[in-house]
Design an enzyme around this catalytic site. Structure first.
Site, PDB file in Angstrom:
ATOM      1  CG  ASP A  67      -1.976   1.140   1.168  1.00 36.72           C
ATOM      2  OD1 ASP A  67      -2.369   1.383   0.140  1.00 36.72           O
ATOM      3  OD2 ASP A  67      -2.100   1.728   2.437  1.00 36.72           O
ATOM      4  CE1 TYR A 121       1.852   5.223  -4.166  1.00 37.79           C
ATOM      5  CE2 TYR A 121       0.498   3.567  -4.378  1.00 37.79           C
ATOM      6  CZ  TYR A 121       1.914   3.918  -4.314  1.00 37.79           C
ATOM      7  OH  TYR A 121       2.946   3.099  -4.019  1.00 37.79           O
ATOM      8  N   GLY A 122      -3.513   9.212  -4.257  1.00 41.34           N
ATOM      9  CA  GLY A 122      -4.849   9.854  -4.691  1.00 41.34           C
ATOM     10  C   GLY A 122      -4.535  11.081  -5.506  1.00 41.34           C
ATOM     11  CB  CYS A 170      -3.365   0.613  -2.491  1.00 36.60           C
ATOM     12  SG  CYS A 170      -3.615   2.174  -3.108  1.00 36.60           S
ATOM     13  CG  ASN A 171      -9.998   0.553  -2.967  1.00 40.08           C
ATOM     14  OD1 ASN A 171     -10.686  -0.294  -3.319  1.00 40.08           O
ATOM     15  ND2 ASN A 171      -9.391   0.377  -1.909  1.00 40.08           N
ATOM     16  CB  CYS A 213      -9.366   4.582   0.442  1.00 37.43           C
ATOM     17  SG  CYS A 213      -7.874   5.235   1.111  1.00 37.43           S
ATOM     18  CB  THR A 214      -6.786  -0.353   2.104  1.00 34.15           C
ATOM     19  OG1 THR A 214      -5.667   0.283   1.608  1.00 34.15           O
ATOM     20  CG2 THR A 214      -7.207  -1.189   1.059  1.00 34.15           C
ATOM     21  CG  HIS A 215      -5.341   4.931   4.218  1.00 31.46           C
ATOM     22  ND1 HIS A 215      -4.656   4.406   3.166  1.00 31.46           N
ATOM     23  CD2 HIS A 215      -4.033   5.805   4.708  1.00 31.46           C
ATOM     24  CE1 HIS A 215      -3.288   4.621   2.832  1.00 31.46           C
ATOM     25  NE2 HIS A 215      -3.137   5.460   4.288  1.00 31.46           N
TER      26      HIS A 215
HETATM   27  N1  DGL Z   1      -4.989   3.155   0.875  1.00 28.54           N
HETATM   28  C1  DGL Z   1      -5.102   3.598  -0.700  1.00 28.54           C
HETATM   29  C2  DGL Z   1      -6.349   3.013  -1.181  1.00 28.54           C
HETATM   30  O1  DGL Z   1      -6.834   2.189  -0.955  1.00 28.54           O
HETATM   31  C3  DGL Z   1      -4.807   5.004  -0.890  1.00 28.54           C
HETATM   32  C4  DGL Z   1      -4.521   6.034  -0.223  1.00 28.54           C
HETATM   33  C5  DGL Z   1      -3.400   7.064  -0.745  1.00 28.54           C
HETATM   34  O2  DGL Z   1      -2.254   7.100  -0.842  1.00 28.54           O
HETATM   35  O3  DGL Z   1      -4.213   8.459  -1.086  1.00 28.54           O
HETATM   36  O4  DGL Z   1      -6.781   3.678  -2.044  1.00 28.54           O
END
Ligand code: DGL
EC number: 5.1.1.3
Length: 263
Positions: A10, A42-43, A74-75, A189-191
């Site tokens: 992730d 990543y967004g 991570c989506n 989002c996995t967060h």
């Molecule tokens: N955890 C990530 C997801 O599932 C993204 C979080 C990020 O880096 O913005 O999308």
């Protein structure tokens, strides 16, 4: 390689929500958790640049860790990089994490579903195709949150969360239309599962929050079960890799709490 560890990837701490499920159902495997904290969040990344970055990172990760399976927890990454990874590393099975739009469409009673994700995931053609293929009869609102992943990082590192900010980020998920109300919010989002209790508290009405972590872990298990036994010995520790090479003390403590030691 097929008896090697499961690599969970992730941009930060979000994949821990998948790791904790995966560990319970795959106790015979070692896990290597990789946080691309140098690339977080990543967004906001442009698609081609993010895809190239992740494929390049995996080249080193696969050589070093020789994983039996890689789980992209991570989506935002999965929705653009899965096919490139499968093409570049055909010897490694990859399991991805994509918005749980199909189960939400099957379960909704009001016909109003929201997908809460990063701005990147909301923009992806992959996400739009999921809606077209599985949620044709449902009204799906896509909500791209700029700040929730960062709020989750702060919460997990420091134990602090700004509830007013959470409330503002989730507010667009709640739709009222012709006497019907949104009844499902997909945590894409996995967060986000780490903030779900705050989301519940700040929600204008109760909804079902879909966290796909267990389903993803089960998908990984189904593949792992077809491979020779894991190489975990009773004393082996699960490890964590930070692409920054320099995580702060709070995050080191957090990883330790999740049973991960520096790799
Ligand atoms: N955890 C990530 C997801 O599932 C993204 C979080 C990020 O880096 O913005 O999308």
């Amino acid at each position: 390689m097929s008896d090697g560890p499961v690599l969970v990837f992730d941009s930060g701490i979000g994949g821990l929500s998948v790791l904790r499920e995966a560990r319970v159902i795959m106790p015979g495997r070692r896990f290597v958790y990789v946080a691309d904290d140098a690339g977080f969040p990543y967004g906001a990344w442009e698609e081609d640049a993010l895809r190239d970055r992740i494929v390049a990172l995996f080249s080193g990760l696969i050589e070093t860790h020789r994983p039996a399976l890689a789980l992209i927890a991570c989506n935002t990454a999965s929705t653009i990089v899965l096919s490139a990874l499968r093409q570049a590393f055909p010897e490694v099975p990859f399991v991805g994490t994509v918005p749980a739009i199909k189960p939400a469409a099957e379960r909704t009673r009001s016909g109003l579903v929201s997908v809460l994700a990063t701005p990147g995931t909301v923009k992806r053609q992959y996400t739009r195709d999921l809606i077209r293929d599985y949620a044709g009869k449902v009204h799906v609102r896509l909500v791209g949150s700029e700040n929730l992943a960062g709020l989750a990082e702060t919460y997990m590192r420091k134990g602090f969360v700004d509830e007013a900010a959470v409330s503002a980020e989730i507010a667009p998920c709640f739709v009222e239309q012709d006497g019907r109300k949104t009844d499902i919010v997909v945590l894409a989002c996995t967060h986000f599962p780490f903030l779900v209790n705050r989301m519940r508290k700040m929600a204008p009405w109760p909804v079902d929050w879909i966290d796909p972590a267990e389903a993803i872990a089960r998908r990984a298990l189904a593949i792992v079960e077809t491979l020779p036994g894991g190489d975990a010995l009773p004393d082996d520790k699960d490890t964590v890799v930070f692409t920054s090479g320099n995580p702060d003390q709070n995050v080191q403590r957090l990883m330790h709490g999740f049973g991960l030691s520096a790799g």
